[in-house]
Design a protein around this motif. Structure first.
Motif, short mmCIF file in Angstrom:
data_model
loop_
_atom_site.label_atom_id
_atom_site.label_comp_id
_atom_site.label_asym_id
_atom_site.label_seq_id
_atom_site.Cartn_x
_atom_site.Cartn_y
_atom_site.Cartn_z
N GLU A 249 -40.68 -59.47 20.21
CA GLU A 249 -40.58 -59.73 21.64
C GLU A 249 -39.33 -60.53 22.00
OE1 GLU A 249 -44.13 -61.42 23.16
OE2 GLU A 249 -45.38 -59.68 22.69
N SER A 250 -38.66 -61.10 20.99
CA SER A 250 -37.46 -61.88 21.27
C SER A 250 -36.30 -61.01 21.75
CB SER A 250 -37.02 -62.65 20.02
OG SER A 250 -36.67 -61.76 18.98
N ILE A 251 -36.39 -59.68 21.53
CA ILE A 251 -35.31 -58.80 21.97
C ILE A 251 -35.69 -58.01 23.23
CG2 ILE A 251 -34.29 -58.57 19.68
CD1 ILE A 251 -35.67 -55.91 19.37
N LEU A 252 -36.87 -58.30 23.79
CA LEU A 252 -37.26 -57.65 25.04
C LEU A 252 -36.25 -57.98 26.14
CD1 LEU A 252 -41.15 -58.07 25.26
CD2 LEU A 252 -39.87 -55.92 25.24
N GLY A 253 -35.83 -56.96 26.87
CA GLY A 253 -34.91 -57.19 27.98
C GLY A 253 -33.45 -57.16 27.59
N ARG A 254 -33.15 -57.12 26.30
CA ARG A 254 -31.75 -57.04 25.87
C ARG A 254 -31.22 -55.61 26.05
NH1 ARG A 254 -30.75 -60.80 20.51
NH2 ARG A 254 -31.81 -62.68 21.25
N ILE A 255 -29.90 -55.50 25.99
CA ILE A 255 -29.25 -54.21 26.18
C ILE A 255 -28.82 -53.65 24.82
CG2 ILE A 255 -27.37 -52.98 27.33
CD1 ILE A 255 -29.44 -54.20 29.21
N ALA A 256 -29.06 -52.37 24.59
CA ALA A 256 -28.70 -51.72 23.32
C ALA A 256 -27.20 -51.48 23.29
CB ALA A 256 -29.45 -50.41 23.16
N TYR B 196 -33.08 -54.37 16.17
CA TYR B 196 -32.73 -55.79 16.25
C TYR B 196 -31.21 -55.96 16.24
CZ TYR B 196 -32.01 -60.60 14.75
OH TYR B 196 -31.56 -61.88 14.62
N TYR B 197 -30.52 -55.22 15.36
CA TYR B 197 -29.08 -55.41 15.21
C TYR B 197 -28.26 -54.80 16.33
CZ TYR B 197 -29.46 -57.57 10.65
OH TYR B 197 -29.74 -58.44 9.63
N ILE B 198 -28.82 -53.83 17.06
CA ILE B 198 -28.04 -53.29 18.19
C ILE B 198 -28.41 -53.96 19.49
CG2 ILE B 198 -27.79 -51.04 17.04
CD1 ILE B 198 -29.84 -49.95 19.08
N ALA B 199 -29.37 -54.90 19.45
CA ALA B 199 -29.75 -55.62 20.67
C ALA B 199 -28.63 -56.58 21.06
CB ALA B 199 -31.06 -56.37 20.44
N ASN B 200 -28.17 -56.47 22.30
CA ASN B 200 -27.05 -57.32 22.74
C ASN B 200 -27.58 -58.51 23.54
OD1 ASN B 200 -24.58 -58.32 23.35
ND2 ASN B 200 -23.97 -56.63 24.69
N THR C 38 -27.38 -46.06 24.32
CA THR C 38 -26.46 -47.17 24.59
C THR C 38 -26.59 -47.64 26.04
OG1 THR C 38 -24.91 -46.23 23.00
CG2 THR C 38 -24.04 -47.88 24.53
N ASN C 39 -26.61 -48.97 26.22
CA ASN C 39 -26.67 -49.65 27.52
C ASN C 39 -28.04 -49.57 28.19
OD1 ASN C 39 -23.97 -50.49 27.40
ND2 ASN C 39 -23.25 -48.54 28.24
N GLN C 40 -29.03 -49.01 27.50
CA GLN C 40 -30.38 -49.05 28.04
C GLN C 40 -31.06 -50.37 27.69
OE1 GLN C 40 -32.45 -45.53 26.60
NE2 GLN C 40 -31.93 -44.38 28.43
N THR C 41 -32.03 -50.76 28.53
CA THR C 41 -32.74 -52.02 28.32
C THR C 41 -33.88 -51.82 27.32
OG1 THR C 41 -32.24 -52.73 30.57
CG2 THR C 41 -34.05 -53.86 29.44
N ILE C 42 -34.02 -52.74 26.40
CA ILE C 42 -35.08 -52.68 25.40
C ILE C 42 -36.41 -53.10 26.05
CG2 ILE C 42 -35.93 -53.65 23.23
CD1 ILE C 42 -33.00 -53.99 22.39
N THR C 43 -37.39 -52.20 25.98
CA THR C 43 -38.71 -52.45 26.55
C THR C 43 -39.75 -52.51 25.43
OG1 THR C 43 -39.20 -50.10 26.80
CG2 THR C 43 -38.04 -51.19 28.62
N LYS C 44 -41.00 -52.80 25.81
CA LYS C 44 -42.07 -52.83 24.82
C LYS C 44 -42.25 -51.45 24.20
CE LYS C 44 -46.78 -54.42 23.99
NZ LYS C 44 -47.09 -53.29 23.10
N LYS C 45 -42.09 -50.38 25.01
CA LYS C 45 -42.19 -49.03 24.47
C LYS C 45 -41.09 -48.78 23.45
CE LYS C 45 -42.44 -44.14 25.77
NZ LYS C 45 -41.51 -43.72 24.72
N THR C 46 -39.88 -49.28 23.73
CA THR C 46 -38.79 -49.13 22.76
C THR C 46 -39.16 -49.76 21.43
OG1 THR C 46 -37.24 -49.37 24.62
CG2 THR C 46 -36.32 -49.45 22.40
N ILE C 47 -39.72 -50.98 21.48
CA ILE C 47 -40.11 -51.68 20.26
C ILE C 47 -41.21 -50.92 19.54
CG2 ILE C 47 -41.17 -53.81 19.37
CD1 ILE C 47 -39.70 -55.31 21.59
N ASP C 48 -42.18 -50.41 20.29
CA ASP C 48 -43.28 -49.65 19.68
C ASP C 48 -42.75 -48.38 19.00
OD1 ASP C 48 -45.08 -51.52 20.57
OD2 ASP C 48 -45.67 -50.40 22.35
#
Length: 226
Positions: free
Chosen positions: A178-185, A222-226, A200-210
């Motif tokens: 959850e620490s990367i929620l809301g970050r930009i890819a 994790y590594y592409i989270a900006n 690229t440039n999409q926002t990381i959501t809970k669905k993205t993490i799932d």
């Protein structure tokens, strides 16, 4: 060239003519003055190590001579990214958000969140922060003076085998996605069968993490989270 622009680049071999992986993370030397190589992952999510000396060129992509330039001995080093920098007047220089390196991996500048460019040759890596001083510093000068100890006052406690085993088993580090929620890819992330997880440039959501967890791509996310 900025390190943020290198992470996520695809690697191609001249001899085999193949795309053999994607750069996942940088590996640094002990004092964070040089990038010595990169951890990469391939389409099967296997990880390899690519020494920077084995790279032929870096542009929009990375080119190496052949697959033998990749090594199986994966190792992780510390990283200066997001480390706090303090100067010798105890001022906040910000946290490192990007790094400029030359073709040999030598670090030219740290770019900080306070819009500063800090030269690594004027920095000293400490446990929880980086100390910045334009003037030469001898860290050993700050070592506490040793006090003489009366041997008669030393108390030694001997642990039995069961007690020592209980005390010294290291706890497993837990990572909170959850620490990367809301970050930009910073780049595209694909799952099994090249299914797109995030662009690229999409926002990381809970669905993205799932989705990344389902495809065993959470570390790459994790590594592409900006």
């Amino acid at each position: 060239m900025n390190l943020s622009n290198i992470i996520g680049k695809q690697i191609y071999t001249i001899y085999e003519g193949e795309m053999v992986g994607t750069i996942l993370a940088a590996n640094f030397n002990y004092d964070y003055k040089r990038v010595i190589g990169f951890t990469i992952f391939n389409k099967e999510d296997d990880e390899f190590y690519l020494p920077i000396s084995n790279i032929k060129s870096i542009g929009d992509f990375v080119i190496i001579s052949n697959k033998t330039k990749l090594q199986n001995n994966i190792f992780q080093t510390g990283s200066p990214m997001y480390t706090q920098i303090l100067d010798n007047d105890a001022n906040d220089c910000g946290r490192i958000i990007d790094i400029d390196i030359n073709n040999s991996g030598v670090i030219n500048y740290y770019f900080t969140s306070n819009s500063m460019q800090v030269k690594p040759n004027s920095t000293y890596v400490r446990k929880d922060f980086i100390y910045y001083s334009p003037n030469k510093v001898f860290i050993s000068n700050y070592k506490p003076r040793s006090k003489k100890v009366d041997p008669s006052k030393i108390v030694v406690k001997i642990l039995n085998d069961n007690e020592s085993a209980t005390r010294f088993i290291p706890s497993k580090i837990q990572y909170n996605p959850e620490s990367i929620l809301g970050r930009i890819a910073k780049g595209d992330l694909f799952g099994f069968n090249n299914e797109i997880i995030i662009k690229t440039n999409q926002t990381i959501t809970k669905k993205t993490i799932d989705d990344a967890t389902k495809h065993n791509r959470l570390n790459q996310l994790y590594y592409i989270a900006n």
